[in-house]
Motif scaffolding. Structure first.
Motif, mmCIF file in Angstrom:
data_model
loop_
_atom_site.group_PDB
_atom_site.id
_atom_site.type_symbol
_atom_site.label_atom_id
_atom_site.label_comp_id
_atom_site.label_asym_id
_atom_site.label_seq_id
_atom_site.Cartn_x
_atom_site.Cartn_y
_atom_site.Cartn_z
ATOM 1 N N GLU A 21 0.822 -1.206 0.000
ATOM 2 C CA GLU A 21 0.000 0.000 0.000
ATOM 3 C C GLU A 21 0.858 1.259 0.000
ATOM 4 O OE1 GLU A 21 -3.135 0.212 2.916
ATOM 5 O OE2 GLU A 21 -3.701 -1.868 2.555
ATOM 6 N N LEU A 22 1.913 1.263 0.808
ATOM 7 C CA LEU A 22 2.816 2.399 0.870
ATOM 8 C C LEU A 22 3.504 2.614 -0.475
ATOM 9 C CD1 LEU A 22 4.189 4.666 2.461
ATOM 10 C CD2 LEU A 22 5.923 2.991 3.173
ATOM 11 N N ALA A 23 3.982 1.557 -1.095
ATOM 12 C CA ALA A 23 4.629 1.655 -2.405
ATOM 13 C C ALA A 23 3.657 2.193 -3.443
ATOM 14 C CB ALA A 23 5.184 0.300 -2.828
ATOM 15 N N SER A 24 2.426 1.724 -3.410
ATOM 16 C CA SER A 24 1.406 2.193 -4.342
ATOM 17 C C SER A 24 1.095 3.678 -4.121
ATOM 18 C CB SER A 24 0.135 1.359 -4.184
ATOM 19 O OG SER A 24 -0.886 1.861 -4.997
ATOM 20 N N GLU A 25 0.982 4.066 -2.853
ATOM 21 C CA GLU A 25 0.712 5.470 -2.524
ATOM 22 C C GLU A 25 1.857 6.367 -2.966
ATOM 23 O OE1 GLU A 25 0.171 8.310 1.369
ATOM 24 O OE2 GLU A 25 -0.368 6.195 1.559
ATOM 25 N N LEU A 26 3.102 5.943 -2.743
ATOM 26 C CA LEU A 26 4.259 6.735 -3.155
ATOM 27 C C LEU A 26 4.322 6.878 -4.670
ATOM 28 C CD1 LEU A 26 7.028 5.466 -0.701
ATOM 29 C CD2 LEU A 26 5.887 7.701 -0.707
ATOM 30 N N ALA A 27 4.048 5.803 -5.395
ATOM 31 C CA ALA A 27 4.062 5.864 -6.860
ATOM 32 C C ALA A 27 2.972 6.794 -7.362
ATOM 33 C CB ALA A 27 3.882 4.465 -7.439
ATOM 34 N N ASP A 28 1.781 6.713 -6.757
ATOM 35 C CA ASP A 28 0.677 7.584 -7.154
ATOM 36 C C ASP A 28 1.006 9.050 -6.859
ATOM 37 O OD1 ASP A 28 -2.020 8.081 -8.118
ATOM 38 O OD2 ASP A 28 -2.489 8.566 -6.022
ATOM 39 N N ARG A 29 1.587 9.312 -5.695
ATOM 40 C CA ARG A 29 1.967 10.668 -5.311
ATOM 41 C C ARG A 29 3.045 11.218 -6.252
ATOM 42 N NH1 ARG A 29 3.564 11.221 0.692
ATOM 43 N NH2 ARG A 29 1.401 10.583 0.889
ATOM 44 N N SER A 30 4.010 10.382 -6.620
ATOM 45 C CA SER A 30 5.075 10.809 -7.538
ATOM 46 C C SER A 30 4.496 11.183 -8.900
ATOM 47 C CB SER A 30 6.118 9.707 -7.704
ATOM 48 O OG SER A 30 6.789 9.489 -6.496
ATOM 49 N N ARG A 31 3.572 10.370 -9.406
ATOM 50 C CA ARG A 31 2.944 10.677 -10.699
ATOM 51 C C ARG A 31 2.139 11.965 -10.616
ATOM 52 N NH1 ARG A 31 2.441 5.030 -10.805
ATOM 53 N NH2 ARG A 31 0.424 5.092 -9.768
ATOM 54 N N ARG A 32 1.428 12.162 -9.508
ATOM 55 C CA ARG A 32 0.616 13.369 -9.330
ATOM 56 C C ARG A 32 1.507 14.598 -9.234
ATOM 57 N NH1 ARG A 32 -3.129 12.007 -4.881
ATOM 58 N NH2 ARG A 32 -1.104 11.749 -4.010
ATOM 59 N N GLU A 33 2.613 14.522 -8.466
ATOM 60 C CA GLU A 33 3.522 15.655 -8.320
ATOM 61 C C GLU A 33 4.219 15.969 -9.638
ATOM 62 O OE1 GLU A 33 6.023 14.626 -5.031
ATOM 63 O OE2 GLU A 33 4.444 15.031 -3.570
ATOM 64 N N ALA A 34 4.546 14.963 -10.429
ATOM 65 C CA ALA A 34 5.170 15.191 -11.736
ATOM 66 C C ALA A 34 4.234 15.980 -12.649
ATOM 67 C CB ALA A 34 5.559 13.873 -12.381
ATOM 68 N N GLY A 35 2.946 15.835 -12.435
ATOM 69 C CA GLY A 35 1.972 16.572 -13.235
ATOM 70 C C GLY A 35 2.018 18.075 -13.015
ATOM 71 N N TYR A 36 2.641 18.526 -11.937
ATOM 72 C CA TYR A 36 2.764 19.960 -11.660
ATOM 73 C C TYR A 36 4.073 20.547 -12.179
ATOM 74 C CZ TYR A 36 -1.218 19.319 -8.584
ATOM 75 O OH TYR A 36 -2.459 19.020 -8.091
ATOM 76 N N LEU A 37 5.005 19.698 -12.599
ATOM 77 C CA LEU A 37 6.301 20.183 -13.080
ATOM 78 C C LEU A 37 6.164 20.830 -14.450
ATOM 79 C CD1 LEU A 37 8.669 17.227 -12.143
ATOM 80 C CD2 LEU A 37 8.521 19.465 -11.045
ATOM 81 N N ARG A 38 6.898 21.914 -14.649
ATOM 82 C CA ARG A 38 6.969 22.576 -15.949
ATOM 83 C C ARG A 38 8.360 22.339 -16.538
ATOM 84 N NH1 ARG A 38 6.179 28.229 -13.631
ATOM 85 N NH2 ARG A 38 7.558 27.180 -12.211
ATOM 86 N N MET A 39 8.513 22.671 -17.786
ATOM 87 C CA MET A 39 9.795 22.492 -18.447
ATOM 88 C C MET A 39 10.891 23.281 -17.727
ATOM 89 S SD MET A 39 10.973 20.751 -20.883
ATOM 90 C CE MET A 39 12.336 20.612 -21.994
ATOM 91 N N ILE A 40 10.585 24.496 -17.280
ATOM 92 C CA ILE A 40 11.630 25.272 -16.597
ATOM 93 C C ILE A 40 12.018 24.630 -15.270
ATOM 94 C CG2 ILE A 40 11.096 27.455 -17.722
ATOM 95 C CD1 ILE A 40 9.736 28.368 -15.153
ATOM 96 N N ASP A 41 11.097 23.939 -14.621
ATOM 97 C CA ASP A 41 11.428 23.224 -13.389
ATOM 98 C C ASP A 41 12.384 22.062 -13.686
ATOM 99 O OD1 ASP A 41 9.602 24.874 -12.006
ATOM 100 O OD2 ASP A 41 7.965 23.503 -12.479
ATOM 101 N N ARG A 42 12.184 21.407 -14.820
ATOM 102 C CA ARG A 42 13.070 20.315 -15.222
ATOM 103 C C ARG A 42 14.444 20.838 -15.609
ATOM 104 N NH1 ARG A 42 13.982 16.357 -14.537
ATOM 105 N NH2 ARG A 42 14.043 15.180 -16.461
ATOM 106 N N MET A 43 14.501 22.048 -16.181
ATOM 107 C CA MET A 43 15.756 22.591 -16.681
ATOM 108 C C MET A 43 16.548 23.364 -15.625
ATOM 109 S SD MET A 43 14.611 23.825 -20.467
ATOM 110 C CE MET A 43 16.269 24.325 -20.920
ATOM 111 N N ARG A 44 15.892 23.862 -14.602
ATOM 112 C CA ARG A 44 16.576 24.702 -13.611
ATOM 113 C C ARG A 44 17.805 24.036 -12.979
ATOM 114 N NH1 ARG A 44 12.446 26.296 -10.094
ATOM 115 N NH2 ARG A 44 11.464 27.194 -11.894
ATOM 116 N N PRO A 45 17.804 22.732 -12.699
ATOM 117 C CA PRO A 45 19.006 22.111 -12.115
ATOM 118 C C PRO A 45 20.234 22.116 -13.037
ATOM 119 C CG PRO A 45 17.094 20.754 -11.664
ATOM 120 C CD PRO A 45 16.664 21.806 -12.650
#
Length: 189
Positions: A21-45
């Protein structure tokens, strides 16, 4: 079967279910958080590091540019090429970035000042400095000249020969172009 074995087995099953359940929740949360990333967020590092880009304006599917990612704004990026030239690329002309790291910057961390430094602001800096540039259009053609005025959605450029300055006798023509027509601007040192 002993009671102890039964309880041990039930405990192992419960722990396995909790872990799943924890692994499933973490994977779901990671996918949801990735949905908020923009190209500039990916490039800033990678600001300050070498990178390679594909941009509009090439003869076929795009043109490859490489250098150090020098700066990044809300709708633009600045690439420092080898040989001391700088290339200003509107984000809408960016086709791809090679080998971005897995990590991303947190969304929305450019701050209020960074949000105001849009493409028009940077172009006004070129006008103020009277920078000589080569402008590449999204259709692959080029124009050499000096930007002279920036509007809400256009740029005016005084066209002149390479190596000349935008002086009355040297200007060939004046061009007004929509900002959407720009693939990139290479500032001539």
């Amino acid at each position: 079967m002993r009671w102890e074995d039964l309880f041990a087995d039930l405990e192992l099953q419960w722990e396995a279910n909790e872990a799943a359940e924890l692994a499933s929740e973490l994977a779901d949360r990671s996918r949801r958080e990735a949905g908020y990333l923009r190209m500039i967020d990916r490039m800033r590092p990678v600001v300050g590091y070498p990178t390679r880009l594909r941009v509009l304006g090439g003869q076929h599917a795009g043109e490859s540019l490489h250098g150090t990612l020098a700066a990044l704004g809300m709708d633009w990026l600045l690439l420092a090429e080898p040989g001391a030239t700088e290339v200003l690329v509107p984000m809408r002309a960016l086709l791809a970035v090679e080998n971005l790291p897995v990590i991303s910057a947190a969304p929305g961390h450019e701050g209020p000042l960074g949000a105001k430094l849009d493409l028009r602001y940077v172009l006004r800096g070129l006008v103020r400095d009277r920078s000589t540039c080569t402008l590449r259009f999204v259709d692959g053609t080029t124009l050499h000249g000096t930007p002279v005025r920036v509007g809400a959605d256009f740029l005016e450029v005084a066209e002149h020969a390479v190596g000349e300055f935008a002086r009355r006798g040297q200007i060939r023509s004046g061009w007004t172009l929509p900002l959407n027509a720009l693939a990139y601007i290479r500032r001539i040192p």
